[in-house]
Write an enzyme that holds these catalytic residues in place. Sequence first.
Site, PDB file in Angstrom:
ATOM      1  N   ASP A   1      32.156 -38.753   2.897  1.00  0.00           N
ATOM      2  CA  ASP A   1      31.230 -37.992   2.046  1.00  0.00           C
ATOM      3  C   ASP A   1      31.086 -38.592   0.643  1.00  0.00           C
ATOM      4  O   ASP A   1      30.228 -38.177  -0.120  1.00  0.00           O
ATOM      5  CB  ASP A   1      31.596 -36.502   1.988  1.00  0.00           C
ATOM      6  CG  ASP A   1      33.005 -36.239   1.491  1.00  0.00           C
ATOM      7  OD1 ASP A   1      33.749 -37.219   1.240  1.00  0.00           O
ATOM      8  OD2 ASP A   1      33.377 -35.048   1.372  1.00  0.00           O
ATOM      9  N   ARG A   2      31.932 -39.555   0.302  1.00  0.00           N
ATOM     10  CA  ARG A   2      31.796 -40.185  -1.026  1.00  0.00           C
ATOM     11  C   ARG A   2      31.126 -41.548  -0.912  1.00  0.00           C
ATOM     12  O   ARG A   2      31.116 -42.155   0.158  1.00  0.00           O
ATOM     13  CB  ARG A   2      33.169 -40.392  -1.666  1.00  0.00           C
ATOM     14  CG  ARG A   2      33.900 -39.112  -1.947  1.00  0.00           C
ATOM     15  CD  ARG A   2      35.133 -39.396  -2.771  1.00  0.00           C
ATOM     16  NE  ARG A   2      35.863 -38.155  -3.014  1.00  0.00           N
ATOM     17  CZ  ARG A   2      36.726 -37.983  -3.992  1.00  0.00           C
ATOM     18  NH1 ARG A   2      37.009 -38.992  -4.804  1.00  0.00           N
ATOM     19  NH2 ARG A   2      37.340 -36.831  -4.156  1.00  0.00           N
TER      20      ARG A   2
ATOM     21  N   SER B   1      40.307 -36.236   3.165  1.00  0.00           N
ATOM     22  CA  SER B   1      39.341 -37.039   2.429  1.00  0.00           C
ATOM     23  C   SER B   1      39.926 -38.298   1.808  1.00  0.00           C
ATOM     24  O   SER B   1      40.400 -39.177   2.522  1.00  0.00           O
ATOM     25  CB  SER B   1      38.683 -36.164   1.371  1.00  0.00           C
ATOM     26  OG  SER B   1      37.640 -36.857   0.757  1.00  0.00           O
ATOM     27  N   HIS B   2      39.929 -38.361   0.475  1.00  0.00           N
ATOM     28  CA  HIS B   2      40.339 -39.585  -0.213  1.00  0.00           C
ATOM     29  C   HIS B   2      41.860 -39.727  -0.295  1.00  0.00           C
ATOM     30  O   HIS B   2      42.354 -40.731  -0.783  1.00  0.00           O
ATOM     31  CB  HIS B   2      39.750 -39.594  -1.628  1.00  0.00           C
ATOM     32  CG  HIS B   2      40.173 -38.411  -2.436  1.00  0.00           C
ATOM     33  ND1 HIS B   2      39.715 -37.145  -2.185  1.00  0.00           N
ATOM     34  CD2 HIS B   2      41.036 -38.297  -3.462  1.00  0.00           C
ATOM     35  CE1 HIS B   2      40.272 -36.303  -3.055  1.00  0.00           C
ATOM     36  NE2 HIS B   2      41.078 -36.976  -3.832  1.00  0.00           N
TER      37      HIS B   2
ATOM     38  N   ASP C   1      36.616 -39.419   4.697  1.00  0.00           N
ATOM     39  CA  ASP C   1      35.789 -38.596   5.578  1.00  0.00           C
ATOM     40  C   ASP C   1      34.294 -38.869   5.422  1.00  0.00           C
ATOM     41  O   ASP C   1      33.462 -38.112   5.923  1.00  0.00           O
ATOM     42  CB  ASP C   1      36.089 -37.109   5.363  1.00  0.00           C
ATOM     43  CG  ASP C   1      35.850 -36.664   3.936  1.00  0.00           C
ATOM     44  OD1 ASP C   1      35.957 -37.491   3.014  1.00  0.00           O
ATOM     45  OD2 ASP C   1      35.533 -35.477   3.727  1.00  0.00           O
TER      46      ASP C   1
ATOM     47  N   GLU D   1      30.944 -36.546 -10.419  1.00  0.00           N
ATOM     48  CA  GLU D   1      31.423 -37.801 -11.001  1.00  0.00           C
ATOM     49  C   GLU D   1      32.400 -38.520 -10.076  1.00  0.00           C
ATOM     50  O   GLU D   1      32.655 -39.705 -10.236  1.00  0.00           O
ATOM     51  CB  GLU D   1      32.072 -37.549 -12.366  1.00  0.00           C
ATOM     52  CG  GLU D   1      33.148 -36.454 -12.423  1.00  0.00           C
ATOM     53  CD  GLU D   1      34.394 -36.740 -11.640  1.00  0.00           C
ATOM     54  OE1 GLU D   1      34.840 -37.905 -11.672  1.00  0.00           O
ATOM     55  OE2 GLU D   1      34.930 -35.819 -11.000  1.00  0.00           O
TER      56      GLU D   1
ATOM     57  N   ASP E   1      34.563 -43.008   1.522  1.00  0.00           N
ATOM     58  CA  ASP E   1      35.961 -42.550   1.517  1.00  0.00           C
ATOM     59  C   ASP E   1      36.433 -42.137   2.913  1.00  0.00           C
ATOM     60  O   ASP E   1      35.749 -42.347   3.904  1.00  0.00           O
ATOM     61  CB  ASP E   1      36.149 -41.401   0.522  1.00  0.00           C
ATOM     62  CG  ASP E   1      35.502 -40.111   1.005  1.00  0.00           C
ATOM     63  OD1 ASP E   1      34.498 -40.209   1.744  1.00  0.00           O
ATOM     64  OD2 ASP E   1      35.996 -39.024   0.669  1.00  0.00           O
TER      65      ASP E   1
ATOM     66  N   LYS F   1      28.335 -33.439   0.469  1.00  0.00           N
ATOM     67  CA  LYS F   1      27.977 -34.725  -0.113  1.00  0.00           C
ATOM     68  C   LYS F   1      27.970 -35.758   1.016  1.00  0.00           C
ATOM     69  O   LYS F   1      28.574 -35.533   2.053  1.00  0.00           O
ATOM     70  CB  LYS F   1      28.905 -35.097  -1.253  1.00  0.00           C
ATOM     71  CG  LYS F   1      30.396 -35.132  -0.945  1.00  0.00           C
ATOM     72  CD  LYS F   1      31.163 -35.368  -2.242  1.00  0.00           C
ATOM     73  CE  LYS F   1      32.654 -35.537  -2.018  1.00  0.00           C
ATOM     74  NZ  LYS F   1      33.392 -34.264  -2.134  1.00  0.00           N
TER      75      LYS F   1
ATOM     76  N   LYS G   1      39.369 -27.804   6.795  1.00  0.00           N
ATOM     77  CA  LYS G   1      38.376 -27.088   5.996  1.00  0.00           C
ATOM     78  C   LYS G   1      37.416 -26.373   6.927  1.00  0.00           C
ATOM     79  O   LYS G   1      37.046 -26.910   7.974  1.00  0.00           O
ATOM     80  CB  LYS G   1      37.620 -28.124   5.156  1.00  0.00           C
ATOM     81  CG  LYS G   1      36.657 -27.537   4.163  1.00  0.00           C
ATOM     82  CD  LYS G   1      36.092 -28.605   3.268  1.00  0.00           C
ATOM     83  CE  LYS G   1      34.993 -29.358   3.959  1.00  0.00           C
ATOM     84  NZ  LYS G   1      34.145 -30.121   3.031  1.00  0.00           N
TER      85      LYS G   1
HETATM   86  C1  VG1 Z   1      38.243 -33.946  -6.191  1.00  0.00           C
HETATM   87  C2  VG1 Z   1      37.018 -34.283  -7.019  1.00  0.00           C
HETATM   88  C3  VG1 Z   1      35.895 -33.307  -6.707  1.00  0.00           C
HETATM   89  C4  VG1 Z   1      35.611 -33.344  -5.202  1.00  0.00           C
HETATM   90  C5  VG1 Z   1      36.884 -33.066  -4.434  1.00  0.00           C
HETATM   91  C6  VG1 Z   1      36.692 -33.199  -2.949  1.00  0.00           C
HETATM   92  O1  VG1 Z   1      38.700 -32.654  -6.518  1.00  0.00           O
HETATM   93  O2  VG1 Z   1      37.320 -34.261  -8.396  1.00  0.00           O
HETATM   94  O3  VG1 Z   1      34.760 -33.654  -7.453  1.00  0.00           O
HETATM   95  O4  VG1 Z   1      34.642 -32.385  -4.874  1.00  0.00           O
HETATM   96  O5  VG1 Z   1      37.904 -33.985  -4.822  1.00  0.00           O
HETATM   97  O6  VG1 Z   1      36.231 -34.473  -2.616  1.00  0.00           O
HETATM   98  P1  VG1 Z   1      39.941 -32.394  -7.508  1.00  0.00           P
HETATM   99  O7  VG1 Z   1      40.143 -30.909  -7.494  1.00  0.00           O
HETATM  100  O8  VG1 Z   1      41.081 -33.177  -6.993  1.00  0.00           O
HETATM  101  O9  VG1 Z   1      39.494 -32.906  -8.845  1.00  0.00           O
HETATM  102  V1  VG1 Z   1      36.642 -35.122  -1.125  1.00  0.00           V
HETATM  103  O10 VG1 Z   1      35.694 -36.448  -0.896  1.00  0.00           O
HETATM  104  O11 VG1 Z   1      38.292 -35.420  -1.398  1.00  0.00           O
HETATM  105  O12 VG1 Z   1      36.492 -33.922  -0.037  1.00  0.00           O
HETATM  106 CO    CO Z   2      35.724 -37.013   0.973  1.00  0.00          CO
END
Ligand code: VG1
Ligand code: CO
Length: 543
Positions: free
Chosen positions: A281-282, A113-114, A279, A364, A277, A376, A126
Amino acid sequence: MSIQTVNTKSFPGQRPGTSGLRKKVTVFQQPHYLENFVQSVFDTLGDCAGKTLVLGGDGRFHNRDAVQTILRMAAAHGYAKVLVGQGGILSTPAVSCVIRKHGALGGIVLSASHNPGGPDGDFGIKYNIANGGPAPESVTEAIYQRTETITEYRISDAAAVDLNRIGVTRIEQMEVEVIDSVADYAELMQKLFDFEAIRKLFGGGFRMCFDGMHAVSGPYAKAILEGMLGAPAGTVINGVPLEDFGGHHPDPNPVNAAELIAIMAADDAPDFGAASDGDGDRNMIVGRKFDVTPSDSLAVLAANATVAPGYRDGLKGIARSMPTSQAADRVAEALGIPAYETPTGWKFFGTLLDAGKATLCGEESYGTGSDHIREKDGLWAVLFWLNLLAASGKSVEQLVSEHWARFGRNYYSRHDYEAVETNAANELMASLRIKLATLPGQDLGHYVVALADDFEYTDPVDGSVARQQGIRIVMTNGSRIVFRLSGTGTEGATLRVYLERYEADPTYHHLPTQQALAALILIAEQVGGITGWTGRARPTVTT
Ligand code: VG1
Ligand code: CO
């Protein structure tokens, strides 16, 4: 072609976090590492004869190799069919969409993801279940237990599949269908939003900038925004997915999407800006010289949802993760619908969406979505905003300011302390836990503590319980400080401090956020001893 059984030894630490198993690429490149995890998923699922698996990733480094390995293992496990995105590419929301549309047993998403990509970056995997959503903790825990005892895996020795050509091939008895990565997703978006109105908006000279951040959503945004909706060529920037995201952090926030923020701050800025982001989803929503927080975005969409054809009949409920601001709760109250507060991570929304209790969900961390899928969805949020802008004829800033005037403003910020020493971060949290009992009633300057606890969640649908989901200190006037440790990082620990203050009076709705939260920031330092434990005088990232 034949199926081989390979002996292996378990690797420690293959426990999925907030969203799947994330590690450095170099960890995933160790012989058997990916295979062990995938076999553990398959063993947990049991017999998959006659079933379909969906497979794709965000195109980061190691994506193609991993896709080939998983295809050969799926054939050995006896799947009837795998639907794989062209080039191995599927955004996370597209995987969810394809699972649901084609009645698949589940899907595998390859993404961190990010998190940054490239040979020195991160990789991730996943598993999503039949509803299209991330596997719940009962499943991820069973997968993890299996990784601890695994001794062998099965894999076909078939040659690599050509992922670039759409069409059907076979590995052993299994059909491999390479599908258009965008088509099913685009078709779903067309059902939800008023494409005609958005087309007219662009036709009237409305300008937008979508920053694909060289991640997966570029092709989706180009096909939908520039292709179907007639936005001018060049609306999508950084739209070609790169294995290392061009060396950037594919995290759509004002810090990492600096290029978009600069474009939107110029005097000749487009009317609307957005980014997604790694993947897809953000989403980040930006107006002309005006950033929208994800918590406000959720609240604004909820308050105006009926402008979109897919939500014309209204919302059943709104769900948000605990650290997300309470702005959406105020909308739920005004609409007379339930508001739900879940732990961090999209997997906790699945049961609420399946049970028809919630229609919109948000976090958030730039995550928004609905019951159209079970992830998302970045581009979905962007299209929702476009639909709203087209229907209202107002600017982003106008819509948000009017929202605040009606509901009040929840000033909100997250302070991240990245890659701090793991033991120190754990001790900070432990020392906070010890203080919890004595905090209520304490006068902390401008604030008096009403409640202090370690958030525990009982799922209202299946009764499952998630403990230690973040320490929250709630003041008598509803302001909050939340402390939690990230479950997606791959280096040391990341401490997240979430700050929220409610302001009803419109005279005070246009203060700089950090200034509006200054007193709470000070209390967070005093109560948490952040500098002492982490050795950091300030956060790495403030959003
Ligand atoms: C983070 C975010 C959370 C989100 C998760 C996956 O997790 O805070 O809100 O669901 O990333 O997002 P953490 O445990 O690092 O706070 V994604 O777009 O990286 O799949
Ligand atoms: Co993501």
